[in-house]
Design an enzyme around this catalytic site. Sequence first.
Site, PDB file in Angstrom:
ATOM      1  N   ASP A 102      -4.233  -4.788   5.646  1.00  0.00           N
ATOM      2  CA  ASP A 102      -3.819  -4.994   4.703  1.00  0.00           C
ATOM      3  C   ASP A 102      -4.558  -4.136   3.800  1.00  0.00           C
ATOM      4  O   ASP A 102      -5.916  -3.940   3.951  1.00  0.00           O
ATOM      5  CB  ASP A 102      -3.845  -5.998   4.107  1.00  0.00           C
ATOM      6  CG  ASP A 102      -3.466  -5.942   2.420  1.00  0.00           C
ATOM      7  OD1 ASP A 102      -1.973  -6.268   2.268  1.00  0.00           O
ATOM      8  OD2 ASP A 102      -3.516  -5.923   0.740  1.00  0.00           O
ATOM      9  N   ASN A 134      -4.202   2.001  -7.876  1.00  0.00           N
ATOM     10  CA  ASN A 134      -3.173   2.775  -8.507  1.00  0.00           C
ATOM     11  C   ASN A 134      -3.754   2.872  -9.998  1.00  0.00           C
ATOM     12  O   ASN A 134      -3.558   3.046 -10.977  1.00  0.00           O
ATOM     13  CB  ASN A 134      -2.074   1.391  -8.141  1.00  0.00           C
ATOM     14  CG  ASN A 134      -1.237   1.586  -7.422  1.00  0.00           C
ATOM     15  OD1 ASN A 134      -0.822   3.023  -7.356  1.00  0.00           O
ATOM     16  ND2 ASN A 134      -0.993   0.980  -6.915  1.00  0.00           N
ATOM     17  N   HIS A 152      -0.245   5.715  -9.180  1.00  0.00           N
ATOM     18  CA  HIS A 152       0.142   5.779  -8.584  1.00  0.00           C
ATOM     19  C   HIS A 152       0.479   7.109  -7.147  1.00  0.00           C
ATOM     20  O   HIS A 152       0.406   6.475  -6.517  1.00  0.00           O
ATOM     21  CB  HIS A 152       2.041   5.325  -9.371  1.00  0.00           C
ATOM     22  CG  HIS A 152       2.396   3.956  -8.871  1.00  0.00           C
ATOM     23  ND1 HIS A 152       3.587   4.457  -7.546  1.00  0.00           N
ATOM     24  CD2 HIS A 152       1.981   2.638  -9.571  1.00  0.00           C
ATOM     25  CE1 HIS A 152       3.760   2.682  -7.514  1.00  0.00           C
ATOM     26  NE2 HIS A 152       2.687   1.970  -8.353  1.00  0.00           N
ATOM     27  N   ASP A 207      -0.027   7.111  -3.512  1.00  0.00           N
ATOM     28  CA  ASP A 207       1.396   6.910  -2.385  1.00  0.00           C
ATOM     29  C   ASP A 207       0.537   7.297  -1.548  1.00  0.00           C
ATOM     30  O   ASP A 207       1.034   7.001  -0.706  1.00  0.00           O
ATOM     31  CB  ASP A 207       2.176   7.504  -3.263  1.00  0.00           C
ATOM     32  CG  ASP A 207       3.194   6.765  -3.856  1.00  0.00           C
ATOM     33  OD1 ASP A 207       3.367   5.616  -3.409  1.00  0.00           O
ATOM     34  OD2 ASP A 207       3.573   7.503  -4.299  1.00  0.00           O
ATOM     35  N   GLU A 236       1.696  -2.635   0.423  1.00  0.00           N
ATOM     36  CA  GLU A 236       0.653  -1.686   1.474  1.00  0.00           C
ATOM     37  C   GLU A 236      -0.394  -2.520   2.863  1.00  0.00           C
ATOM     38  O   GLU A 236      -1.292  -2.646   2.940  1.00  0.00           O
ATOM     39  CB  GLU A 236      -1.055  -1.327   0.053  1.00  0.00           C
ATOM     40  CG  GLU A 236      -1.197  -2.765  -0.680  1.00  0.00           C
ATOM     41  CD  GLU A 236      -1.016  -4.356  -0.580  1.00  0.00           C
ATOM     42  OE1 GLU A 236       0.032  -4.407  -0.012  1.00  0.00           O
ATOM     43  OE2 GLU A 236      -2.358  -4.962  -0.341  1.00  0.00           O
TER      44      GLU A 236
HETATM   45  N1  LIG Z   1       1.318   3.654  -4.867  1.00  0.00           N
HETATM   46  C1  LIG Z   1       1.909   2.566  -4.646  1.00  0.00           C
HETATM   47  N2  LIG Z   1       1.854   1.904  -4.860  1.00  0.00           N
HETATM   48  C2  LIG Z   1       2.279  -0.108  -3.982  1.00  0.00           C
HETATM   49  C3  LIG Z   1       3.176   0.733  -3.131  1.00  0.00           C
HETATM   50  N3  LIG Z   1       4.107  -0.714  -2.562  1.00  0.00           N
HETATM   51  C4  LIG Z   1       2.899  -1.333  -2.963  1.00  0.00           C
HETATM   52  N4  LIG Z   1       1.785  -1.137  -4.374  1.00  0.00           N
HETATM   53  C5  LIG Z   1       0.550  -2.066  -4.661  1.00  0.00           C
HETATM   54  O1  LIG Z   1       0.091  -2.054  -4.107  1.00  0.00           O
HETATM   55  C6  LIG Z   1      -0.467  -2.974  -5.177  1.00  0.00           C
HETATM   56  C7  LIG Z   1      -0.997  -4.267  -3.918  1.00  0.00           C
HETATM   57  O2  LIG Z   1      -2.006  -5.055  -4.216  1.00  0.00           O
HETATM   58  P1  LIG Z   1      -2.245  -6.692  -4.267  1.00  0.00           P
HETATM   59  O3  LIG Z   1      -1.385  -7.175  -3.289  1.00  0.00           O
HETATM   60  O4  LIG Z   1      -2.305  -6.730  -5.567  1.00  0.00           O
HETATM   61  O5  LIG Z   1      -3.483  -6.972  -3.098  1.00  0.00           O
HETATM   62  P2  LIG Z   1      -5.009  -5.576  -2.652  1.00  0.00           P
HETATM   63  O6  LIG Z   1      -5.195  -4.977  -4.469  1.00  0.00           O
HETATM   64  O7  LIG Z   1      -4.977  -5.018  -2.071  1.00  0.00           O
HETATM   65  O8  LIG Z   1      -6.378  -7.173  -3.207  1.00  0.00           O
HETATM   66  P3  LIG Z   1      -6.241  -6.977  -1.549  1.00  0.00           P
HETATM   67  O9  LIG Z   1      -5.269  -7.001  -1.114  1.00  0.00           O
HETATM   68  O10 LIG Z   1      -6.318  -8.746  -2.449  1.00  0.00           O
HETATM   69  O11 LIG Z   1      -7.878  -5.998  -1.246  1.00  0.00           O
HETATM   70  C8  LIG Z   1      -0.099  -3.419  -5.870  1.00  0.00           C
HETATM   71  O12 LIG Z   1      -0.185  -2.814  -6.901  1.00  0.00           O
HETATM   72  C9  LIG Z   1       0.998  -2.987  -5.671  1.00  0.00           C
HETATM   73  O13 LIG Z   1       2.317  -2.208  -6.536  1.00  0.00           O
HETATM   74  C10 LIG Z   1       4.065   2.128  -3.702  1.00  0.00           C
HETATM   75  O14 LIG Z   1       4.320   2.361  -2.566  1.00  0.00           O
HETATM   76  N5  LIG Z   1       3.195   3.016  -3.999  1.00  0.00           N
END
Ligand SMILES: Nc1nc2c(ncn2[C@@H]2O[C@H](COP(=O)(O)OP(=O)(O)OP(=O)(O)O)[C@@H](O)[C@H]2O)c(=O)[nH]1
Length: 383
Positions: free
Chosen positions: A256, A264, A269, A273, A299
Amino acid sequence: MPSRKSRHKMTSMDPNQAKFQALRLQRFYMAQLNYLITYTVICAAWLADQYQASAPMLAVHIGLGVATQLGFYWLIRSGRNLRYRDPSLTSGQIIVATLLLTYLLAYLGSFRGSLIMVYPIILMFGVFQLSRREFLSHSLLALTGYGSLIAYDYIYNPGTQDLPLTLLQWFVLACILGWLSMFCSYIRELRERLQRRHYTLQAHQETLKGMMGQLQNLATTDALTGLANRRYFIDETRRRMALLGPRQQLGLALIDLDHFKRINDLYGHAVGDEVLQRFAQLARDKLRSDDVIARFGGEEFIILLSNCDLETLHQCVERIRQAFAKLQFSGLPEDYSCTLSAGLSVVRPEDDLEERINQADQALYQAKQGGRNRCTTHQAAYA
Ligand SMILES: Nc1nc2c(ncn2[C@@H]2O[C@H](COP(=O)(O)OP(=O)(O)OP(=O)(O)O)[C@@H](O)[C@H]2O)c(=O)[nH]1
């Protein structure tokens, strides 16, 4: 029995061509049946004193037939027939058979009329191959041949034949051959129509196959990173588990990206990506071709290493973690370091895959709790 060389030629052809050659040979064997029947009838005619030539002459006739047929057989078997416009050699076969038959009929006297039906049988072999013009010219050859026999007897052996009857036989032969050439063009047209339909269907089939491939791709691939998706990963892991030996195991790592939401939120975004795509590329480069990597969720990524112990798994994921931390991104400040956390586990043949993925997830949670940017192994993996 075909020679080793000719057999090699038949087998080294492309499969489609070999299939057609086999069909041509089949047709050739059918023609041989025709020859066999004709010669049997001639032998019977000879025994019944209807064949007006000596036994050696009969042997010469049969020998001529056998020699020409061996020639055709050699042409097909050696693949030399493929050099001709019509590799079935239909015209050649029909011309040879017509001439041989005419030659035989010359010695048959009044019994001749019973055998003129062999002409249409010979021409039947051209129904699927010959154009109307070719068919008509071969019919003309038969009619001329038979007509010459009548004329020869009329001039040189007067009184040996019933002229009105032989002319009537010639006329019947002409009518049958005329009808056959019309039937031939009808069959040819039908065949061409079916062939066109076949090609259209084949084209549709190709398009459908392509679309199925694209759908299959869409159903198993993640569009953003080009990696496999969760569904593919689960199916593939189950398939590999089924192939594992009793003491073999697969390495499983759930990865992760750390604080990805922040990227983001702060940089947009599109930058997020780009980070996902660059991670995918990096992981692909660091893994072997038979390892599997998939995008498991936003992610989150998952890796499956074939035949791997915990130590190797740990080293491999560590290599990815360290390389990822060094990556620079166009949309991020130069000193920005993207990190990742990973939870590790192993999968053995008897395991419940869901449970193992949950364990990797728990280990990932511990890695996050422990301060991120690290790999943590689940306790159960040591068992
Ligand atoms: N740019 C982009 N962002 C994505 C995509 N899929 C998911 N996300 C974003 O990934 C982020 C995941 O955030 P969180 O689950 O809070 O996790 P984090 O910020 O990585 O925090 P930790 O995992 O605790 O380190 C969210 O803001 C989603 O919108 C994608 O395809 N593209």
